[in-house]
Design an enzyme around this catalytic site. Structure first.
Site, PDB file in Angstrom:
ATOM      1  N   LYS A 102       0.852  -1.292  -0.032  1.00 48.03           N
ATOM      2  CA  LYS A 102       0.016   0.058  -0.056  1.00 48.03           C
ATOM      3  C   LYS A 102       0.744   1.219   0.102  1.00 48.03           C
ATOM      4  O   LYS A 102       0.494   2.136  -0.564  1.00 48.03           O
ATOM      5  CB  LYS A 102      -0.835  -0.214   1.256  1.00 48.03           C
ATOM      6  CG  LYS A 102      -1.904  -1.116   1.040  1.00 48.03           C
ATOM      7  CD  LYS A 102      -2.787  -1.311   2.508  1.00 48.03           C
ATOM      8  CE  LYS A 102      -3.802  -2.366   2.333  1.00 48.03           C
ATOM      9  NZ  LYS A 102      -4.387  -2.613   3.822  1.00 48.03           N
ATOM     10  N   TYR A 223      -5.051  -4.627  -7.154  1.00 47.79           N
ATOM     11  CA  TYR A 223      -5.035  -4.634  -5.745  1.00 47.79           C
ATOM     12  C   TYR A 223      -4.556  -5.787  -5.186  1.00 47.79           C
ATOM     13  O   TYR A 223      -3.446  -6.037  -4.436  1.00 47.79           O
ATOM     14  CB  TYR A 223      -6.412  -4.038  -4.862  1.00 47.79           C
ATOM     15  CG  TYR A 223      -6.033  -4.200  -3.241  1.00 47.79           C
ATOM     16  CD1 TYR A 223      -5.251  -3.546  -2.688  1.00 47.79           C
ATOM     17  CD2 TYR A 223      -6.796  -5.370  -2.796  1.00 47.79           C
ATOM     18  CE1 TYR A 223      -5.280  -3.582  -1.326  1.00 47.79           C
ATOM     19  CE2 TYR A 223      -6.669  -5.316  -1.283  1.00 47.79           C
ATOM     20  CZ  TYR A 223      -6.124  -4.607  -0.648  1.00 47.79           C
ATOM     21  OH  TYR A 223      -5.834  -5.045   0.633  1.00 47.79           O
TER      22      TYR A 223
HETATM   23  N1  GLN Z   1      -4.483  -8.775   0.761  1.00 46.06           N
HETATM   24  C1  GLN Z   1      -4.809  -8.522   2.307  1.00 46.06           C
HETATM   25  C2  GLN Z   1      -6.289  -8.038   2.131  1.00 46.06           C
HETATM   26  O1  GLN Z   1      -6.642  -7.438   1.434  1.00 46.06           O
HETATM   27  C3  GLN Z   1      -3.868  -7.288   2.591  1.00 46.06           C
HETATM   28  C4  GLN Z   1      -4.226  -7.017   4.249  1.00 46.06           C
HETATM   29  C5  GLN Z   1      -3.033  -6.930   4.985  1.00 46.06           C
HETATM   30  O2  GLN Z   1      -1.922  -7.231   4.663  1.00 46.06           O
HETATM   31  N2  GLN Z   1      -3.487  -6.261   6.439  1.00 46.06           N
HETATM   32  O3  GLN Z   1      -6.879  -8.659   2.883  1.00 46.06           O
END
Ligand code: GLN
Length: 342
Positions: A102, A223
């Site tokens: 992110k 994503y």
């Molecule tokens: N890919 C995971 C999700 O969207 C990412 C969440 C995380 O690392 N906290 O649930």
């Protein structure tokens, strides 16, 4: 009489200069000795003292493919103030970045659109809720921040380009920062999350419904793909170093140097990088950090170094248990807490 005054003045002059010199020398030697003290041996000690904490956590299995991760693998890596990489443990062990991606997507989106446009429909808030919480979409119509899933899905949707272009840009940036062109995404983890990520799909469609997102589900796939990028603890230490040092790479490459951007990313890491644990984490460790449910954490020691850790078992917030303990131990040892610098 005059002679003795002259001697007194001379002695004063010499002693003032000497004390300035020794102060400078002291200052300098503190900086140097910190780096000198960060050796493989010290990192190994930190790892050995904290690896047992992994047994207190649980490997994420809400993305079925993640549930297959080895709970015993553990790695600890630092890029010191000189850009030198020091790593111990399972340094070759690859794991998926998950939420750590992110901060890279945020960088690419802000580079392309500017901060104002990116934050037009999103807040800078922290949260007392987990990473997959999206209540703010109902209340204010906007995601709380780019570190939780809703904001991160919105962020990657703002990166220009059709199909998987946005994802490719994120991947390219990860490869640049780590100087590692072998980095790729794990197709199996991606498909596993795409198949089961109904909650993320829900957020995507709520934002589509309110006009925040205009594109197709390719944007949601981007994503899922960015979350599936595979890295090592060493890669994470390099990412931490990059944001700690005004977006200058560990080898000194300053092509993306941007103080505003590194300030933005580190501040988001500080307020929301560890989700609802961020406040307590800031209290205990005092360093901008970003975790992922793959078991990795990247840490920026502002103006100094980067830390990367990996251990798959997570606490109830989705943060690596042993990873957190290693960072805590290491930062205490070297006085890295920005609220109480040594
Ligand atoms: N890919 C995971 C999700 O969207 C990412 C969440 C995380 O690392 N906290 O649930």
């Amino acid at each position: 009489m005059q002679k003795s005054l002259f001697i007194k003045l001379f002695v004063l002059f010499v002693s003032v200069n000497m004390s300035c010199f020794s102060l400078n020398a002291q200052k300098k030697s503190t900086a140097i000795s910190t780096d000198n003290k960060i050796t493989e041996k010290v990192l190994q000690e930190v790892l050995d003292q904290n690896k047992h904490f992994a047994s207190q956590g649980k490997v994420a299995d809400y993305i079925p493919e993640l549930g297959k991760m080895n709970a015993d693998a553990i790695a600890f890596s630092v890029v010191d103030t000189n850009g030198k990489v020091i790593s111990v443990g399972d340094t070759d062990k690859k794991f998926t970045m998950q939420s750590i991606s992110k901060i890279i997507a945020l960088m690419v989106a802000v580079q392309e659109n500017g901060e104002e446009a990116v934050f037009k429909n999103m807040g800078y808030f922290g949260s007392d809720k987990p990473f997959n919480h999206f209540g703010s979409l109902e209340i204010t119509g906007k995601p709380l921040n780019p570190m939780m899933n809703a904001g991160a899905i919105l962020t990657v949707s703002m990166i220009e380009g059709d199909g998987e272009t946005a994802f490719q840009k994120v991947l390219k940036m990860v490869r640049f920062i780590t100087k590692n062109n072998n980095i790729n995404y794990n197709e199996t983890v991606y498909l596993s999350e795409k198949e089961t990520g109904h909650r993320n799909r829900g957020m995507f469609y709520i934002m589509k419904n309110s006009g925040l997102i205009n594109g197709t589900e390719d944007q949601l796939d981007n994503y899922f793909k960015q979350c599936s990028i595979e890295v090592t603890a060493e890669d994470l230490a390099k990412i931490g170093y990059f944001f700690a040092n005004e977006c200058v790479r560990f080898d000194g490459d300053a092509i993306y140097k941007n103080t505003d951007l590194s300030k933005l990313i580190q501040s988001q890491m500080m307020v929301a990088g560890m989700y609802e644990f961020s406040g307590e984490y800031a209290r205990r460790i005092g360093l901008p950090s970003k975790s992922g449910v793959g078991g990795g954490i990247t840490v920026s020691v502002p103006g100094k170094m980067g830390i990367g850790v990996f251990s798959a078992p997570l606490d109830s917030h989705g943060n690596s248990v042993a990873g957190y303990q290693m960072i805590l131990n290491f930062s205490k040892r070297f006085g890295l807490n920005i609220f109480a610098p040594k």
